[in-house]
Motif scaffolding. Structure first.
Motif, mmCIF file in Angstrom:
data_model
loop_
_atom_site.group_PDB
_atom_site.id
_atom_site.type_symbol
_atom_site.label_atom_id
_atom_site.label_comp_id
_atom_site.label_asym_id
_atom_site.label_seq_id
_atom_site.Cartn_x
_atom_site.Cartn_y
_atom_site.Cartn_z
ATOM 1 N N ASP A 94 0.849 -1.185 0.000
ATOM 2 C CA ASP A 94 0.000 0.000 0.000
ATOM 3 C C ASP A 94 0.887 1.237 0.000
ATOM 4 N N GLU A 95 0.435 2.286 -0.659
ATOM 5 C CA GLU A 95 1.213 3.515 -0.806
ATOM 6 C C GLU A 95 0.475 4.698 -0.188
ATOM 7 N N VAL A 96 1.203 5.500 0.575
ATOM 8 C CA VAL A 96 0.676 6.737 1.147
ATOM 9 C C VAL A 96 1.675 7.856 0.879
ATOM 10 N N VAL A 97 1.200 8.988 0.370
ATOM 11 C CA VAL A 97 2.061 10.165 0.216
ATOM 12 C C VAL A 97 2.097 10.879 1.561
ATOM 13 N N VAL A 98 3.291 10.958 2.153
ATOM 14 C CA VAL A 98 3.463 11.570 3.473
ATOM 15 C C VAL A 98 3.518 13.090 3.361
ATOM 16 N N ALA A 99 4.277 13.574 2.372
ATOM 17 C CA ALA A 99 4.488 14.999 2.182
ATOM 18 C C ALA A 99 5.157 15.189 0.819
ATOM 19 N N TYR A 100 5.465 16.443 0.503
ATOM 20 C CA TYR A 100 6.226 16.756 -0.702
ATOM 21 C C TYR A 100 7.499 17.483 -0.289
ATOM 22 N N ASP A 101 8.532 17.337 -1.108
ATOM 23 C CA ASP A 101 9.841 17.878 -0.780
ATOM 24 C C ASP A 101 10.436 18.601 -1.972
ATOM 25 N N VAL A 194 20.222 18.379 -2.041
ATOM 26 C CA VAL A 194 19.666 17.901 -0.768
ATOM 27 C C VAL A 194 18.195 18.280 -0.683
ATOM 28 N N GLY A 195 17.475 17.589 0.176
ATOM 29 C CA GLY A 195 16.103 17.968 0.456
ATOM 30 C C GLY A 195 16.064 19.312 1.160
ATOM 31 N N LEU A 196 15.021 20.068 0.919
ATOM 32 C CA LEU A 196 14.903 21.430 1.455
ATOM 33 C C LEU A 196 15.057 21.480 2.975
ATOM 34 N N ALA A 197 14.573 20.456 3.672
ATOM 35 C CA ALA A 197 14.635 20.438 5.128
ATOM 36 C C ALA A 197 16.070 20.409 5.655
ATOM 37 N N TYR A 218 13.867 30.200 -6.549
ATOM 38 C CA TYR A 218 14.605 29.740 -5.374
ATOM 39 C C TYR A 218 13.829 28.615 -4.689
ATOM 40 N N PRO A 219 14.535 27.592 -4.177
ATOM 41 C CA PRO A 219 13.843 26.508 -3.484
ATOM 42 C C PRO A 219 13.323 26.952 -2.112
ATOM 43 N N SER A 220 12.018 26.915 -1.929
ATOM 44 C CA SER A 220 11.410 27.293 -0.656
ATOM 45 C C SER A 220 10.078 26.567 -0.521
ATOM 46 N N ILE A 221 9.569 26.536 0.701
ATOM 47 C CA ILE A 221 8.254 25.917 0.916
ATOM 48 C C ILE A 221 7.195 26.655 0.107
ATOM 49 N N GLU A 222 7.260 27.998 0.146
ATOM 50 C CA GLU A 222 6.259 28.797 -0.571
ATOM 51 C C GLU A 222 6.277 28.497 -2.062
ATOM 52 N N ASN A 223 7.478 28.426 -2.640
ATOM 53 C CA ASN A 223 7.577 28.167 -4.076
ATOM 54 C C ASN A 223 7.255 26.725 -4.429
ATOM 55 N N GLY A 224 7.397 25.834 -3.444
ATOM 56 C CA GLY A 224 6.964 24.455 -3.654
ATOM 57 C C GLY A 224 5.457 24.351 -3.644
ATOM 58 N N ILE A 225 4.817 25.052 -2.702
ATOM 59 C CA ILE A 225 3.357 25.030 -2.593
ATOM 60 C C ILE A 225 2.708 25.672 -3.812
ATOM 61 N N ASN A 226 3.266 26.816 -4.261
ATOM 62 C CA ASN A 226 2.646 27.490 -5.419
ATOM 63 C C ASN A 226 3.116 26.927 -6.760
ATOM 64 N N LYS A 227 3.923 25.861 -6.686
ATOM 65 C CA LYS A 227 4.341 25.094 -7.868
ATOM 66 C C LYS A 227 5.202 25.888 -8.853
ATOM 67 N N THR A 228 5.896 26.919 -8.359
ATOM 68 C CA THR A 228 6.805 27.651 -9.250
ATOM 69 C C THR A 228 8.208 27.051 -9.245
ATOM 70 N N TYR A 229 8.584 26.402 -8.125
ATOM 71 C CA TYR A 229 9.888 25.746 -8.097
ATOM 72 C C TYR A 229 9.754 24.381 -8.775
ATOM 73 N N PRO A 230 10.648 24.078 -9.719
ATOM 74 C CA PRO A 230 10.432 22.900 -10.568
ATOM 75 C C PRO A 230 10.848 21.547 -10.001
ATOM 76 N N ASP A 265 6.857 22.940 9.683
ATOM 77 C CA ASP A 265 7.945 23.489 10.507
ATOM 78 C C ASP A 265 9.301 22.894 10.137
ATOM 79 N N LEU A 266 9.303 21.652 9.637
ATOM 80 C CA LEU A 266 10.563 20.988 9.275
ATOM 81 C C LEU A 266 11.010 21.301 7.852
ATOM 82 N N GLY A 267 10.198 22.035 7.116
ATOM 83 C CA GLY A 267 10.598 22.391 5.743
ATOM 84 C C GLY A 267 10.047 21.481 4.677
#
Length: 271
Positions: A94-101, A194-197, A218-230, A265-267
């Motif tokens: 079984d597969e579960v997506v925990v988060a995105y990085d 490396v992973g953002l965290a 730039y790699p950031s949580i905000e740019n990851g959420i808004n899908k601008t960081y590739p 909080d962990l990035g």
């Protein structure tokens, strides 16, 4: 693979964790997130016992096959060959997506280069570009660090950045993300990923362009959420379907308000 949703009504798993403990193993990228989540979970459920260890995505999935872990952490999708091995062992993963990085490309803080295109990154990690002056930097040899082949991060970077082409043969493979951070910190001509965290003040993250240099992000949580960081990828948990009741309560905790706050909080980016 279809993602299964486990209903709130499943509560038997807590007693299973209390009785036998729970083992989680695999991706070094997912490791700090899982450690923090499991610690918070055990604080909320003092009788529960969860052991978390790293080793890489491939190591975690192999441990799942061998029955030496209950959950495999992975920073890449399970391979078809791995699924077939599990099926042969009469297991259904079984597969579960925990988060995105967001995956950050890092260099030494003294490196004047601020940004690179995907094509330039491909050239560097395939050994076609060997001096920083070729991409607007100083006349200095590029020292390329990578994760080892059992790492899901290694495979994702190869797929997303190198277009599934092979890394250079002389690349310096590191056993863990922390080793890449340390190596890049100590080597002025170094580059790694490396992973953002894992980002800290001892290394510098670069802006990246996937449109030929028109836009650098730039790699950031905000740019990851808004899908601008590739360079963003999902992070997974895999477990045998027959043990769904054992792990369901902890997995449900991840998507709780507390779990999502820990993730941010962990990035990492909550699912």
């Amino acid at each position: 693979m279809k993602k299964r949703i486990y209903p709130l009504a499943i509560v038997l798993c807590l007693s299973a964790i209390e009785c036998f403990g729970q083992r989680i193993k695999g991706s070094d990228t997912v490791l700090p997130l899982t450690q923090s989540l499991s610690e918070a979970y055990m604080n909320a459920h003092p009788e529960a016992s969860i052991t978390v260890t790293g080793g890489g995505s491939g190591v975690g999935i192999s441990a799942l096959l061998e029955g030496t872990t209950d959950i495999a952490m992975a920073s890449r999708r399970i391979k078809f060959s791995e699924k077939m091995k599990l099926k042969k062992a009469k297991q259904e993963a079984d597969e579960v997506v925990v988060a995105y990085d967001a995956l950050a490309v890092i260099v030494h803080p003294d490196n004047p280069v601020q940004q690179l295109t995907r094509e330039q990154l491909e050239g560097i990690f395939r050994g076609k570009i060997t001096n920083w002056k070729e991409v607007g930097g100083e006349d200095r040899k590029i020292v390329v660090y990578s994760r080892e082949t059992s790492s899901g991060t290694y495979e994702f970077f190869k797929e997303s950045v190198l277009g599934n082409k092979n890394y250079m043969s002389s690349i310096l493979s590191m056993p863990a993300t922390g080793a890449i951070i340390q190596s890049v910190r100590q080597t002025k001509g170094a580059i790694g990923y490396v992973g953002l965290a894992y980002l800290n003040s001892y290394v510098k993250a670069l802006k990246v362009s996937y449109d030929g240099g028109k836009n650098y992000v730039y790699p950031s949580i905000e740019n990851g959420i808004n899908k601008t960081y590739p360079i963003v990828r999902p992070l997974y948990y895999y477990f045998d379907h027959s043990k769904a009741d054992v792990v369901a309560d902890f997995i449900r905790y991840i998507s709780s308000e507390t779990g999502r706050k820990i993730t941010l909080d962990l990035g990492f980016i909550p699912d």
